[in-house]
Scaffold this active site. Structure first.
Site, short mmCIF file in Angstrom:
data_model
loop_
_atom_site.label_atom_id
_atom_site.label_comp_id
_atom_site.label_asym_id
_atom_site.label_seq_id
_atom_site.Cartn_x
_atom_site.Cartn_y
_atom_site.Cartn_z
CG PHE A 38 27.10 -15.61 -45.38
CD1 PHE A 38 27.78 -16.82 -44.45
CD2 PHE A 38 27.51 -14.42 -44.80
CE1 PHE A 38 28.42 -16.34 -43.24
CE2 PHE A 38 28.08 -14.11 -43.68
CZ PHE A 38 28.16 -15.12 -42.94
CD GLU A 39 22.55 -19.96 -48.35
OE1 GLU A 39 21.57 -20.04 -47.59
OE2 GLU A 39 22.76 -19.38 -49.26
CG ASP B 43 31.51 -12.33 -44.94
OD1 ASP B 43 31.18 -12.08 -45.98
OD2 ASP B 43 31.87 -11.21 -44.08
CB ALA B 44 32.16 -14.16 -50.35
CE1 TYR C 91 16.49 -6.99 -65.76
CE2 TYR C 91 15.88 -5.01 -64.13
CZ TYR C 91 15.37 -6.05 -64.96
OH TYR C 91 14.21 -6.05 -65.61
CE1 TYR D 210 17.99 -3.89 -59.65
CE2 TYR D 210 19.52 -2.96 -61.07
CZ TYR D 210 19.37 -3.85 -60.32
OH TYR D 210 20.32 -4.95 -60.40
CB ALA E 277 22.27 -10.89 -54.45
CG LEU F 119 14.90 -14.76 -64.03
CD1 LEU F 119 15.89 -15.96 -64.32
CD2 LEU F 119 13.59 -15.37 -64.62
CB VAL F 120 10.98 -15.08 -59.24
CG1 VAL F 120 10.41 -15.00 -57.69
CG2 VAL F 120 9.69 -14.56 -60.13
P1 NAD Z 1 20.30 -14.47 -54.44
O1 NAD Z 1 19.78 -13.86 -53.51
O2 NAD Z 1 19.21 -15.75 -55.37
O3 NAD Z 1 21.82 -15.35 -54.41
C1 NAD Z 1 22.85 -14.61 -53.84
C2 NAD Z 1 23.88 -15.53 -53.35
O4 NAD Z 1 24.92 -14.57 -52.69
C3 NAD Z 1 23.60 -16.68 -52.41
O5 NAD Z 1 24.38 -17.72 -52.73
C4 NAD Z 1 24.18 -16.36 -51.19
O6 NAD Z 1 24.37 -17.25 -50.13
C5 NAD Z 1 25.31 -15.47 -51.56
N1 NAD Z 1 25.63 -14.47 -50.60
C6 NAD Z 1 25.06 -13.58 -50.18
N2 NAD Z 1 26.01 -12.80 -49.11
C7 NAD Z 1 27.12 -13.48 -49.08
C8 NAD Z 1 28.43 -13.54 -48.22
N3 NAD Z 1 28.72 -12.50 -47.58
N4 NAD Z 1 29.35 -14.59 -48.60
C9 NAD Z 1 29.10 -15.46 -49.40
N5 NAD Z 1 27.98 -15.57 -50.09
C10 NAD Z 1 26.91 -14.53 -49.90
O7 NAD Z 1 20.61 -13.48 -55.72
P2 NAD Z 1 20.41 -13.55 -57.33
O8 NAD Z 1 19.15 -12.88 -57.87
O9 NAD Z 1 20.82 -14.93 -58.19
O10 NAD Z 1 21.36 -12.41 -57.76
C11 NAD Z 1 22.90 -12.80 -58.25
C12 NAD Z 1 23.45 -11.81 -58.83
O11 NAD Z 1 22.44 -11.49 -60.13
C13 NAD Z 1 23.49 -10.52 -58.27
O12 NAD Z 1 24.62 -9.82 -58.76
C14 NAD Z 1 22.36 -9.83 -59.10
O13 NAD Z 1 22.18 -8.32 -59.04
C15 NAD Z 1 22.20 -10.38 -60.49
N6 NAD Z 1 21.00 -10.41 -61.12
C16 NAD Z 1 19.87 -10.67 -60.75
C17 NAD Z 1 18.59 -10.66 -61.16
C18 NAD Z 1 17.52 -11.01 -60.75
O14 NAD Z 1 16.35 -10.81 -61.07
N7 NAD Z 1 17.22 -11.99 -59.66
C19 NAD Z 1 18.68 -10.17 -62.66
C20 NAD Z 1 19.88 -9.62 -63.21
C21 NAD Z 1 20.94 -9.81 -62.54
#
Ligand code: NAD
Length: 395
Positions: free
Chosen positions: A79-80, A116-117, A236, A246, A151, A284-285
């Site tokens: 969703f961009e 919107d997924a 996480y 968290y 997310a 991760l960031v």
């Molecule tokens: P991110 O914010 O980098 O990416 C989120 C993605 O979801 C994007 O592609 C965005 O376009 C998409 N999105 C959001 N709302 C949407 C919608 N309504 N429809 C379609 N697409 C949608 O997130 P991330 O940090 O890569 O996290 C992804 C998963 O990994 C999450 O479940 C998060 O909890 C998990 N996770 C993240 C970390 C971390 O440190 N970043 C660590 C462990 C697990």
């Protein structure tokens, strides 16, 4: 065009198109180099992958590893915002463009969808796109990898049209800590009031597993699942120092629900799929993690320690390891912990790593933050996630 990063409170409001494209290329090179053709030859690697949340962070790495590590046909949904006269697009918009362009150059079929997924409409459109992509590649329309990597702060439930908003809050007692501003190294005290029952419920609605289950049902109804289908969603856990905000907070409740959904999916679709897993990933960031209180300070200390020990990984390294060592092993078995979760947070959670991080977190002050933490690495990763500070790009 000269574009400078616009950052407020660890949120970046713009993105750099060429920088995003260069970041995607860098990850593609990594995937090509590190995911050998061996697994593909042994028939365990995916040929058709669907990635929901494909545009940035863990989802983008998941798509790149499938598409360029294994040469899989990939369909991605995210969703961009597109660019407008006044604003650049969001990073994911440029990443998707770059991914499709590189895939076409390399002869890999890819389709990227924007929408919107959580909606029924995008589930149907995505299923159609999967069929189209498979037909183009001349392979059966059977998904063998489904990555659920969303997310999101909000979700509209397609059943009743109600929009739910998630909150990152502790449960039971207020949380106080300090949040690190990655741009200047200052700290601001953070006080977060405990969540109400409604906020807990809403966060589970948005970030829990209900939508993952709806996706699996939709894919099954369209005949897109097969005994090869592996489904994975990310979670996480992290160290105890972050649990109040968290693991034991609203987001933790949502992640518990994701694990419930995983068990449900495995029961309900047992005869239709190979399996569903929750993978516990490293902190991760990404655009999401930078705004969780106290997490930036933890990550800057974690990176300092893990880089010092030669154990550091980013999204692409994590996902390459997830595929190679867990999901698509030569023998086909998936290593899990005693709760059936995949643990690629294993290096982060090592005793020696955690002890060193905890010690470091205690001694950090505004005076020593640049020497004793990896704040520069954090800032670089954050900027890079928006297409800034990427090597080789003329800004
Ligand atoms: P991110 O914010 O980098 O990416 C989120 C993605 O979801 C994007 O592609 C965005 O376009 C998409 N999105 C959001 N709302 C949407 C919608 N309504 N429809 C379609 N697409 C949608 O997130 P991330 O940090 O890569 O996290 C992804 C998963 O990994 C999450 O479940 C998060 O909890 C998990 N996770 C993240 C970390 C971390 O440190 N970043 C660590 C462990 C697990």
């Amino acid at each position: 065009m000269s574009i400078k990063p616009m950052i407020r409170n660890n949120i970046c409001l713009n993105a750099h198109p060429q920088g995003c494209a260069a970041g995607v290329l860098k990850q593609i090179e990594y995937a090509k180099k590190h995911l050998s053709a061996a697994e593909a030859a042994q028939n365990t690697a995916p040929k058709l992958a669907l990635i929901v949340g494909c545009s940035v962070g863990y989802g983008l790495a998941s798509r790149i590893c499938a598409g360029f590590g294994y040469g899989a046909v990939t369909v991605g949904l995210s969703f961009e915002n597109e660019p407008s006269e006044k604003r650049t697009g969001t990073p994911g918009f440029y990443n998707n463009e770059a991914f499709d362009k590189e895939a076409a150059k390399a002869g890999h079929i890819s389709i990227s969808l924007n929408g919107d997924a959580f909606s029924n409409e995008m589930k149907s459109k995505t299923a159609e796109a999967v069929k189209q992509a498979a037909a183009k590649a001349g392979i059966p329309a059977k998904i063998d990898l489904f990555v659920y990597s969303l997310a999101s702060p909000v979700r509209t439930d397609p059943k009743d049209g109600v929009m739910y908003r998630s909150a990152i809050k502790p449960i039971g007692a207020a949380f106080s800590g300090k949040t690190l501003n990655m741009m200047d190294g200052t700290f601001s005290p953070t006080e977060v009031e405990p969540a109400t029952e409604e906020e807990i419920f809403n966060t589970v609605k948005v970030m829990g597993g209900e939508d993952w289950e709806l996706w699996m049902d939709a894919l099954e109804n369209k005949g897109l699942l097969s005994p090869q289908t592996k489904a994975v969603a990310y979670t996480y856990i992290g160290p105890e120092s972050s649990w109040a905000i968290y693991k034991n907070g609203t987001i933790g409740k949502a992640k518990e629900d994701l694990e419930r959904a995983c068990r449900e999916i495995n029961k309900k679709h047992a005869s239709k799929i190979n399996g569903a897993w929750v993978s516990v990933n490293k902190a991760l960031v990404t655009r999401s993690s930078a705004v969780i209180p106290t997490i930036p300070l933890y990550i800057t200390c974690l990176f300092k320690v893990m880089k010092g020990m030669g154990l550091h990984e980013g999204c692409i390294e994590q996902i390459a390891r997830l595929y190679r060592d867990c999901l698509f092993t030569a023998g086909g078995n998936v290593p899990v912990d005693n709760e059936n979760r995949i643990r690629i947070d294993d290096w982060e959670m090592r005793d020696d790593v955690q002890k060193a991080v905890a010690k470091r977190m205690e001694m950090i002050t505004p005076e020593n933050v640049f020497e004793e933490t990896d704040i520069n690495g954090f800032r670089h990763d954050f900027l890079e996630a928006h297409g800034f500070d990427v090597e080789g790009v003329q800004y």
